[in-house]
Design a protein around this motif. Sequence first.
Motif, PDB file in Angstrom:
ATOM      1  N   UNK A   9      16.297  -3.424   7.382  1.00  0.00           N
ATOM      2  CA  UNK A   9      16.303  -4.767   6.795  1.00  0.00           C
ATOM      3  C   UNK A   9      15.035  -5.556   7.133  1.00  0.00           C
ATOM      4  N   UNK A  10      14.360  -6.156   6.138  1.00  0.00           N
ATOM      5  CA  UNK A  10      13.195  -7.008   6.406  1.00  0.00           C
ATOM      6  C   UNK A  10      13.571  -8.221   7.250  1.00  0.00           C
ATOM      7  N   UNK A  11      12.603  -8.737   7.980  1.00  0.00           N
ATOM      8  CA  UNK A  11      12.826  -9.824   8.932  1.00  0.00           C
ATOM      9  C   UNK A  11      13.634 -10.980   8.350  1.00  0.00           C
ATOM     10  N   UNK A  12      13.225 -11.503   7.211  1.00  0.00           N
ATOM     11  CA  UNK A  12      13.855 -12.708   6.681  1.00  0.00           C
ATOM     12  C   UNK A  12      15.255 -12.456   6.140  1.00  0.00           C
ATOM     13  N   UNK A  13      15.634 -11.178   6.025  1.00  0.00           N
ATOM     14  CA  UNK A  13      16.972 -10.844   5.521  1.00  0.00           C
ATOM     15  C   UNK A  13      17.934 -10.422   6.633  1.00  0.00           C
ATOM     16  N   UNK A  14      17.451 -10.378   7.875  1.00  0.00           N
ATOM     17  CA  UNK A  14      18.313  -9.946   8.983  1.00  0.00           C
ATOM     18  C   UNK A  14      19.242 -11.089   9.362  1.00  0.00           C
ATOM     19  N   UNK A  15      20.524 -10.841   9.259  1.00  0.00           N
ATOM     20  CA  UNK A  15      21.500 -11.839   9.681  1.00  0.00           C
ATOM     21  C   UNK A  15      21.635 -11.811  11.200  1.00  0.00           C
ATOM     22  N   UNK A  16      22.201 -12.875  11.731  1.00  0.00           N
ATOM     23  CA  UNK A  16      22.441 -12.909  13.173  1.00  0.00           C
ATOM     24  C   UNK A  16      23.404 -11.801  13.578  1.00  0.00           C
ATOM     25  N   UNK A  17      24.373 -11.524  12.699  1.00  0.00           N
ATOM     26  CA  UNK A  17      25.361 -10.468  12.998  1.00  0.00           C
ATOM     27  C   UNK A  17      24.684  -9.101  13.063  1.00  0.00           C
ATOM     28  N   UNK A  18      23.762  -8.847  12.119  1.00  0.00           N
ATOM     29  CA  UNK A  18      23.069  -7.558  12.139  1.00  0.00           C
ATOM     30  C   UNK A  18      22.150  -7.447  13.344  1.00  0.00           C
ATOM     31  N   UNK A  19      21.466  -8.528  13.678  1.00  0.00           N
ATOM     32  CA  UNK A  19      20.624  -8.541  14.877  1.00  0.00           C
ATOM     33  C   UNK A  19      21.458  -8.203  16.112  1.00  0.00           C
ATOM     34  N   UNK A  20      22.602  -8.858  16.252  1.00  0.00           N
ATOM     35  CA  UNK A  20      23.465  -8.619  17.410  1.00  0.00           C
ATOM     36  C   UNK A  20      23.950  -7.173  17.447  1.00  0.00           C
ATOM     37  N   UNK A  21      24.237  -6.609  16.273  1.00  0.00           N
ATOM     38  CA  UNK A  21      24.692  -5.220  16.220  1.00  0.00           C
ATOM     39  C   UNK A  21      23.597  -4.264  16.688  1.00  0.00           C
ATOM     40  N   UNK A  22      22.405  -4.414  16.126  1.00  0.00           N
ATOM     41  CA  UNK A  22      21.318  -3.487  16.444  1.00  0.00           C
ATOM     42  C   UNK A  22      20.874  -3.624  17.895  1.00  0.00           C
ATOM     43  N   UNK A  23      20.679  -4.859  18.351  1.00  0.00           N
ATOM     44  CA  UNK A  23      20.310  -5.053  19.762  1.00  0.00           C
ATOM     45  C   UNK A  23      21.464  -4.691  20.690  1.00  0.00           C
ATOM     46  N   UNK A  24      22.691  -4.951  20.242  1.00  0.00           N
ATOM     47  CA  UNK A  24      23.849  -4.679  21.077  1.00  0.00           C
ATOM     48  C   UNK A  24      24.044  -3.204  21.355  1.00  0.00           C
ATOM     49  N   UNK A  25      23.994  -2.392  20.317  1.00  0.00           N
ATOM     50  CA  UNK A  25      24.210  -0.955  20.507  1.00  0.00           C
ATOM     51  C   UNK A  25      23.026  -0.322  21.222  1.00  0.00           C
ATOM     52  N   UNK A  26      21.811  -0.602  20.745  1.00  0.00           N
ATOM     53  CA  UNK A  26      20.643   0.089  21.284  1.00  0.00           C
ATOM     54  C   UNK A  26      20.248  -0.392  22.677  1.00  0.00           C
ATOM     55  N   UNK A  27      20.099  -1.688  22.852  1.00  0.00           N
ATOM     56  CA  UNK A  27      19.558  -2.199  24.114  1.00  0.00           C
ATOM     57  C   UNK A  27      20.650  -2.612  25.100  1.00  0.00           C
ATOM     58  N   UNK A  28      21.565  -3.459  24.641  1.00  0.00           N
ATOM     59  CA  UNK A  28      22.644  -3.861  25.542  1.00  0.00           C
ATOM     60  C   UNK A  28      23.494  -2.662  25.933  1.00  0.00           C
ATOM     61  N   UNK A  29      23.735  -1.764  24.988  1.00  0.00           N
ATOM     62  CA  UNK A  29      24.527  -0.570  25.292  1.00  0.00           C
ATOM     63  C   UNK A  29      23.875   0.292  26.354  1.00  0.00           C
TER      64      UNK A  29
END
Length: 253
Positions: A99-119
Amino acid sequence: MQDRFTNKVALVTGAGSPRGIGRATALALAREGASVVITDIVAENVERVTEELQALGPALGVVADVRDKGAMERVVQSITERFGGLDILINVAGLTRPTPLLDISEEEYDLVLGVNLKGTFLATQAAVPAMLQRGGGAIVSLSSVSGQRGGGVFGASHYSAAKAGIMGFTKAIARELTPRGIRVNCVAPSMVDTDITGGLLTEERKAELAKGTLMGRIANVDDVVKCLLFLASDESGYLTGVTLDINGGMHLH
């Protein structure tokens, strides 16, 4: 078959995908003598891979979300109860979105950072006390060339940020944990022929990406697994805080 992991207990997160790096890593560890525990969020995938592992040796599969601190603590508790401790952690669980920057929702950001980094953070935080009780061990996490070169293939800004974060996290905890007997490293593969892109990696796209490497092909799962096992084994006993590039010459730096 080598036996680098005889009498070792290993945890591999994100090991349920049929064509994924996690499953292949878990099976490779089992073939070399390890007792292997896997986690993933899809129950039928966990069950299937666990059956494959149990055909090779002692194994346990747990349905768990790496974003859930309590769930990962329960996984490690199950490991210590079943196998007496933990020696190796391989952080594989991850996902990507183009997803391009301006189309990334907060929910998608939380998902991607949550699984990859927080996980990666939570799995590591849960595992370390059990590893210290064994006198040490090895942690290897899956980063990405995307975190070094700012994406450019399928991973967008949030994915690149997460994978860059894993590299920084690896160095920071290597400083903390290596004096206590735990080596910490990560790998940074370029595009690997798995299902992480959700069908976007067509044969035409593979051929296009292959032209951007010096090797003339994209990586396969075995290319990554061999490096993960090297960093988890005593063969890399003097390596810690390292990011090992697995990119076929796509990104030289």
